[in-house]
Design an enzyme around this catalytic site. Structure first.
Site, short mmCIF file in Angstrom:
data_model
loop_
_atom_site.label_atom_id
_atom_site.label_comp_id
_atom_site.label_asym_id
_atom_site.label_seq_id
_atom_site.Cartn_x
_atom_site.Cartn_y
_atom_site.Cartn_z
N TYR A 20 0.86 -1.19 0.00
CA TYR A 20 0.00 0.00 0.00
C TYR A 20 0.90 1.24 0.00
O TYR A 20 1.87 1.31 0.74
CB TYR A 20 -0.87 0.00 1.27
CG TYR A 20 -1.76 1.21 1.40
CD1 TYR A 20 -3.07 1.19 0.94
CD2 TYR A 20 -1.29 2.38 1.99
CE1 TYR A 20 -3.89 2.30 1.06
CE2 TYR A 20 -2.10 3.51 2.11
CZ TYR A 20 -3.39 3.45 1.64
OH TYR A 20 -4.20 4.56 1.75
N GLU A 64 -3.93 7.28 -3.95
CA GLU A 64 -3.86 6.03 -3.20
C GLU A 64 -3.60 4.87 -4.15
O GLU A 64 -4.38 4.64 -5.08
CB GLU A 64 -5.19 5.78 -2.45
CG GLU A 64 -5.12 4.59 -1.52
CD GLU A 64 -6.44 4.32 -0.83
OE1 GLU A 64 -7.47 4.22 -1.53
OE2 GLU A 64 -6.46 4.20 0.40
#
Ligand code: ADP
Ligand code: MG
Length: 291
Positions: free
Chosen positions: A119, A207
């Site tokens: 991530y 993101e």
């Protein structure tokens, strides 16, 4: 303002960020044509809606046993049947609420041979007035869950705007992800591409979930497999090209109508209204000149 995954990836690719090949499709025929232009043998058919959690999402019309909004396909026939099941149907994910969202667009991409998912996100940290970089080894999962259950697995660094992104930021992110050697270099390159994109587009949030180490023909490569971009709506007047990517079918009709009159309106649940009017700048000027 948000855009679709395929638009986000095309934008990031212009900043040197590595993404798998992919083509957007608005119909079943276009989906098959898109797959024909990809190398194969693995394709991914991805529902394009402004919400995450698509992979684990469910289509209202298809029943609980049907597959989700991100599906692998090994043949053109599979691409076709997935596209047929997705287009026009309503995808309900952890982020859409019960009503779900109708899928009107697909993204057909090259299937990657994933070894590990990570991530990586950039956002504006209002507490420090800096861009914050959030990195975690727990990719492909809902980051709120990771933050709740295993907060030690989330690493945050902030970038001083006076220096901008420095090589040590890249090294910190690589270390947080446990990457070394060539993959650490690739991580630094991804980070610098994301940072440049963030500044150049007046983004509020980028993101990447997941950023993945994938097996490539020339060794391991770090690829952006999913990208979510949010922009500062007040800055869109200087990014006409990005403003054109707005998909009104993804927005609440009342908010769209309000925006036509330059009103900042946010639709909320419940029955308490909040109406605010003011000008921070002029109030500040009045206060400073009278004191
Ligand atoms: P969402 O976050 O909305 O569920 P993603 O794009 O992250 O959608 O896809 C969900 C999962 O599907 C990813 O975590 C990854 O494991 C897999 N996936 C996505 N894109 C690809 C790809 N190009 N090749 C192989 N697997 C993929
Ligand atoms: Mg994702």
């Amino acid at each position: 303002m948000n855009i679709h995954e395929y638009q986000a990836k095309e934008l990031l690719a212009k900043f040197g960020v590595a993404i798998p090949k992919g083509i957007a499709a608005m119909s079943v025929e276009e989906a098959v044509e898109a797959a024909k232009q990809l190398p194969g043998p693995l394709y991914v058919v991805k529902s394009q809606i402004h919400a995450g959690g698509r992979g684990k999402g469910k289509f209202k019309e298809l029943g609980p046993d049907a597959k989700g909004g991100v599906r692998l396909a090994k043949t053109l026939e599979e691409v076709e049947s997935h596209a047929r099941e997705m287009l026009g149907n309503t995808l309900v994910t952890i982020q859409t609420g019960e009503a779900g969202k109708q899928v009107n667009r697909l993204y057909i991409t090259d299937g990657a041979d994933i070894k590990k998912e990570y991530y990586l996100a950039l956002l504006v940290d209002r507490a420090t007035s800096r861009i914050a970089v959030v990195a975690s080894t727990e990719g492909g999962m809902d980051i709120e869950t990771v933050a709740h259950d295993t907060p030690e697995k989330i690493h945050t660094i902030t970038v001083d705007p006076a220096t901008g992104l420095m090589p040590h930021h890249g090294r910190s992110v690589a270390a947080a992800l446990g990457l070394s050697g060539d993959l650490a270099k690739q991580a630094a390159k991804v980070l610098s591409g994301l940072y440049d994109a963030f500044l150049a587009t007046d983004a509020e949030q980028i993101e990447i979930n997941p950023l993945a180490v994938c097996e490539g023909a020339n060794g391991d490569e770090l690829l952006v497999l999913d990208a979510k971009l949010g922009f500062d709506g007040n800055a869109m007047f200087r990014h006409k090209d990005i403003a054109e990517l707005r998909d009104l079918t993804e927005e609440d009709p009342a908010e769209v109508e309000a925006s036509e009159y330059d009103l900042a309106y946010i639709k909320l649940d419940g029955n308490i209204g909040c109406m605010v009017n003011g000008s921070q700048a002029s109030r500040w000027r009045r206060w400073t000149s009278s004191s």
